[in-house]
Design an enzyme around this catalytic site. Structure first.
Site, PDB file in Angstrom:
ATOM      1  N   ASP A  49     -20.761  18.232 -14.788  1.00  0.00           N
ATOM      2  CA  ASP A  49     -20.021  17.088 -15.329  1.00  0.00           C
ATOM      3  C   ASP A  49     -18.530  17.207 -14.997  1.00  0.00           C
ATOM      4  OD1 ASP A  49     -19.423  19.101 -17.083  1.00  0.00           O
ATOM      5  OD2 ASP A  49     -19.898  17.981 -18.903  1.00  0.00           O
ATOM      6  N   SER A  50     -18.151  18.307 -14.330  1.00  0.00           N
ATOM      7  CA  SER A  50     -16.796  18.402 -13.767  1.00  0.00           C
ATOM      8  C   SER A  50     -16.571  17.283 -12.743  1.00  0.00           C
ATOM      9  CB  SER A  50     -16.554  19.771 -13.118  1.00  0.00           C
ATOM     10  OG  SER A  50     -17.576  20.055 -12.188  1.00  0.00           O
ATOM     11  N   ASP A  88     -26.049  18.627 -15.010  1.00  0.00           N
ATOM     12  CA  ASP A  88     -25.463  18.752 -16.349  1.00  0.00           C
ATOM     13  C   ASP A  88     -25.853  17.580 -17.236  1.00  0.00           C
ATOM     14  OD1 ASP A  88     -23.966  20.964 -17.048  1.00  0.00           O
ATOM     15  OD2 ASP A  88     -22.140  20.257 -16.062  1.00  0.00           O
ATOM     16  N   LYS A 118     -28.645  21.420 -17.444  1.00  0.00           N
ATOM     17  CA  LYS A 118     -27.766  22.392 -18.127  1.00  0.00           C
ATOM     18  C   LYS A 118     -27.135  21.688 -19.317  1.00  0.00           C
ATOM     19  CE  LYS A 118     -23.611  23.860 -16.335  1.00  0.00           C
ATOM     20  NZ  LYS A 118     -22.655  23.402 -17.370  1.00  0.00           N
ATOM     21  N   GLU A 120     -24.405  22.532 -22.902  1.00  0.00           N
ATOM     22  CA  GLU A 120     -23.422  23.443 -23.489  1.00  0.00           C
ATOM     23  C   GLU A 120     -23.776  23.765 -24.936  1.00  0.00           C
ATOM     24  OE1 GLU A 120     -19.418  21.990 -22.971  1.00  0.00           O
ATOM     25  OE2 GLU A 120     -19.659  21.794 -20.800  1.00  0.00           O
ATOM     26  N   GLU A 187     -18.695  31.099 -19.374  1.00  0.00           N
ATOM     27  CA  GLU A 187     -17.407  30.607 -18.861  1.00  0.00           C
ATOM     28  C   GLU A 187     -16.225  31.227 -19.603  1.00  0.00           C
ATOM     29  OE1 GLU A 187     -17.110  26.389 -18.217  1.00  0.00           O
ATOM     30  OE2 GLU A 187     -14.978  26.523 -17.705  1.00  0.00           O
TER      31      GLU A 187
HETATM   32  O1  KIV Z   1     -19.380  20.980 -14.747  1.00  0.00           O
HETATM   33  C1  KIV Z   1     -19.229  22.051 -14.147  1.00  0.00           C
HETATM   34  O2  KIV Z   1     -18.769  22.129 -13.009  1.00  0.00           O
HETATM   35  C2  KIV Z   1     -19.618  23.267 -14.856  1.00  0.00           C
HETATM   36  C3  KIV Z   1     -19.143  24.565 -14.287  1.00  0.00           C
HETATM   37  C4  KIV Z   1     -17.755  24.776 -14.735  1.00  0.00           C
HETATM   38  C5  KIV Z   1     -20.028  25.678 -14.665  1.00  0.00           C
HETATM   39  O3  KIV Z   1     -20.239  23.206 -15.875  1.00  0.00           O
END
Ligand code: KIV
Length: 273
Positions: A49-50, A88, A118, A120, A187
């Site tokens: 989600d970055s 994510d 993924k 969090e 992280e």
């Molecule tokens: O969204 C992302 O790029 C991430 C990484 C920082 C692990 O979750």
């Protein structure tokens, strides 16, 4: 006739089996063409989600939507062949209940055909991780600094810098592993804590800003390529593409302005890069 590709994609169990084995190489990608490059060298591609920061210029990942993740996840699946693609779950798509998480994860898996999701959170998400993994959805956890919680954390600060603060982070790692996650991103935690977590839990740890003590590493592709305007201090640069791209754009603009441009006979002559 079989429609299966002859190249076997890595699966969540393949990555799970790498605990204490060959380090897991993971990078982010959000597009088909960068995914094809990353795919040649990485075990896992994370559609993180970055992408909210990298592609859309948001300050945080909070505004990212499920539709954004699905659109880019499908592109990465089209561009890659052998890596496990993990997508994510964005903020707001899974925290309310196990059922909300299941419905969002099913959309991601059906519409992108990725191999895992993924999410969090440690102890607080353990029940949801167990619910999803018990229903055919491989889950990668994400503990330590969890950027989607920026508004309660207040800043993107390293976690567990004092040994006195390690307890809840180790508990998060254990909860995620015991709930059935196949691996966990750790992280921004100090090396001794990353080492302790890696030695304690039975699933692979994948570090970002968490030292080489983990079972694998992940970076945001644009950060390590020198394409992001700002990067965390721990990021090692493997390229400096920002200036190279700008130089290319400058040359293009100069060509256009001086009318030095190929005629139509070249336009549909494709060449391989
Ligand atoms: O969204 C992302 O790029 C991430 C990484 C920082 C692990 O979750």
């Amino acid at each position: 006739m079989s429609i299966q590709s002859s190249i076997k994609r890595k699966t969540a169990p393949d990555i799970r089996a790498r605990k204490r084995g060959e380090p897991i190489v993971m990078l982010t990608s959000y597009h088909a063409h960068t995914a094809a490059l990353v795919d040649r060298h990485c075990d896992v591609i994370l559609v993180g989600d970055s992408l909210g920061n990298v592609m859309h210029g948001f300050e945080t990942t909070v505004p990212v939507t499920l539709d954004m993740m699905i659109l880019q996840g499908a592109a990465v699946m089209r561009g890659s062949r052998q890596a496990l693609v993990v997508v994510d779950m964005p903020f707001g798509s899974y925290e309310a209940s196990r059922e909300q998480a299941f419905n969002a994860a099913v959309r991601i898996m059906k519409e992108t055909q990725c191999g895992a999701v993924k999410l969090e959170g440690g102890v607080r998400m353990a029940e949801t991780i167990a619910f999803l993994s018990g229903r055919g959805i491989p889950v990668m956890g994400h503990i330590g600094l969890t950027p989607q919680s920026i508004n309660t954390l207040g800043s993107f600060r390293a976690q567990g810098r004092n040994e006195a603060d390690w307890g809840p982070i180790v508990d998060d790692a254990k909860a995620v592993a015991e709930a059935g996650a196949f691996s966990v991103v750790v992280e921004a935690v100090a090396e001794p804590l990353a080492r302790k977590i890696t030695e304690t839990i039975a699933i692979p740890t994948i570090g970002i800003g968490a030292s080489g003590a983990c079972d694998g590493q992940v970076l945001v592709l644009e950060d390590m390529l020198g394409l992001s305007p700002r990067t965390p201090k721990f990021v090692r640069r493997y390229g400096n593409l920002g200036p190279a791209i700008e130089a290319a754009i400058e040359s293009y603009a100069a060509d256009v302005r001086s009318r030095a441009f190929p005629g139509p006979e070249h336009v549909y002559d494709m060449k391989k890069n």
